[in-house]
Design a protein around this motif. Structure first.
Motif, mmCIF file in Angstrom:
data_model
loop_
_atom_site.group_PDB
_atom_site.id
_atom_site.type_symbol
_atom_site.label_atom_id
_atom_site.label_comp_id
_atom_site.label_asym_id
_atom_site.label_seq_id
_atom_site.Cartn_x
_atom_site.Cartn_y
_atom_site.Cartn_z
ATOM 1 N N ASP A 93 0.833 -1.203 0.000
ATOM 2 C CA ASP A 93 0.000 0.000 0.000
ATOM 3 C C ASP A 93 0.870 1.256 0.000
ATOM 4 O O ASP A 93 0.589 2.218 -0.711
ATOM 5 C CB ASP A 93 -0.943 0.021 1.208
ATOM 6 C CG ASP A 93 -2.058 -1.003 1.100
ATOM 7 O OD1 ASP A 93 -2.302 -1.508 -0.019
ATOM 8 O OD2 ASP A 93 -2.683 -1.305 2.139
ATOM 9 N N ALA A 94 1.926 1.247 0.803
ATOM 10 C CA ALA A 94 2.835 2.397 0.851
ATOM 11 C C ALA A 94 3.551 2.577 -0.480
ATOM 12 O O ALA A 94 3.718 3.706 -0.960
ATOM 13 C CB ALA A 94 3.848 2.220 1.987
ATOM 14 N N LEU A 95 3.937 1.479 -1.099
ATOM 15 C CA LEU A 95 4.593 1.555 -2.403
ATOM 16 C C LEU A 95 3.644 2.127 -3.448
ATOM 17 O O LEU A 95 4.031 2.986 -4.255
ATOM 18 C CB LEU A 95 5.076 0.165 -2.830
ATOM 19 C CG LEU A 95 5.706 0.063 -4.223
ATOM 20 C CD1 LEU A 95 6.949 0.943 -4.318
ATOM 21 C CD2 LEU A 95 6.037 -1.387 -4.539
ATOM 22 N N GLU A 96 2.406 1.675 -3.436
ATOM 23 C CA GLU A 96 1.421 2.183 -4.382
ATOM 24 C C GLU A 96 1.218 3.689 -4.203
ATOM 25 O O GLU A 96 1.172 4.447 -5.186
ATOM 26 C CB GLU A 96 0.087 1.458 -4.189
ATOM 27 C CG GLU A 96 -0.993 1.912 -5.156
ATOM 28 C CD GLU A 96 -2.305 1.187 -4.925
ATOM 29 O OE1 GLU A 96 -3.041 1.013 -5.914
ATOM 30 O OE2 GLU A 96 -2.598 0.800 -3.778
ATOM 31 N N THR A 97 1.149 4.129 -2.970
ATOM 32 C CA THR A 97 1.007 5.562 -2.685
ATOM 33 C C THR A 97 2.199 6.337 -3.231
ATOM 34 O O THR A 97 2.034 7.406 -3.843
ATOM 35 C CB THR A 97 0.869 5.795 -1.164
ATOM 36 O OG1 THR A 97 -0.269 5.081 -0.696
ATOM 37 C CG2 THR A 97 0.740 7.260 -0.834
#
Length: 124
Positions: A93-97
């Motif tokens: 999720d952090a990578l996608e953000t």
């Protein structure tokens, strides 16, 4: 917990539980909703009663069944461990953000300079 899991393993019993979540029903009212025999429905009701998922109350000549949802608590708690996000999901999720933020910055920068960038971020 095993007794509850075993009781809900059968599709007919799960359907009976769904029926009872809206209120109490007689054995006859439950049996009318199935194409299986009344004795078969009675056997399913017995399994649900013995597992503690439903309670039966004798009112006159009718047996009325009600759901006892508290019996799901232990099983629901055990199942919850599989529903909580893992550490990897948080990282993805952090990578996608970060990917979306970087793309947005590149679009903003290219709009300011008037140049176009390709999918690799290189100026065309």
């Amino acid at each position: 917990m095993d007794e509850v899991a075993g009781a809900i393993a059968d599709q007919v019993r799960r359907q009976i539980l769904v029926m009872l979540k809206d209120g109490r029903l007689s054995a006859g009212e439950i049996a009318e909703r199935f194409s299986i025999s009344r004795p078969a429905v009675s056997r399913h009701l017995r399994v649900l009663r013995e597992s503690g998922l439903v309670r039966a109350e004798l009112v006159g000549r009718q047996r009325l069944y009600t759901l006892d949802a508290e019996r799901f608590t232990e099983l629901a708690g055990w199942l919850a461990q599989f529903l909580e996000p893992s550490g990897w999901e948080h990282r993805f999720d952090a990578l996608e953000t970060e990917v979306y933020r970087t793309r947005r910055e590149r679009r903003t920068n290219s709009a300011k300079t008037g140049s176009e960038t390709d999918s690799k971020g290189e100026t065309a």
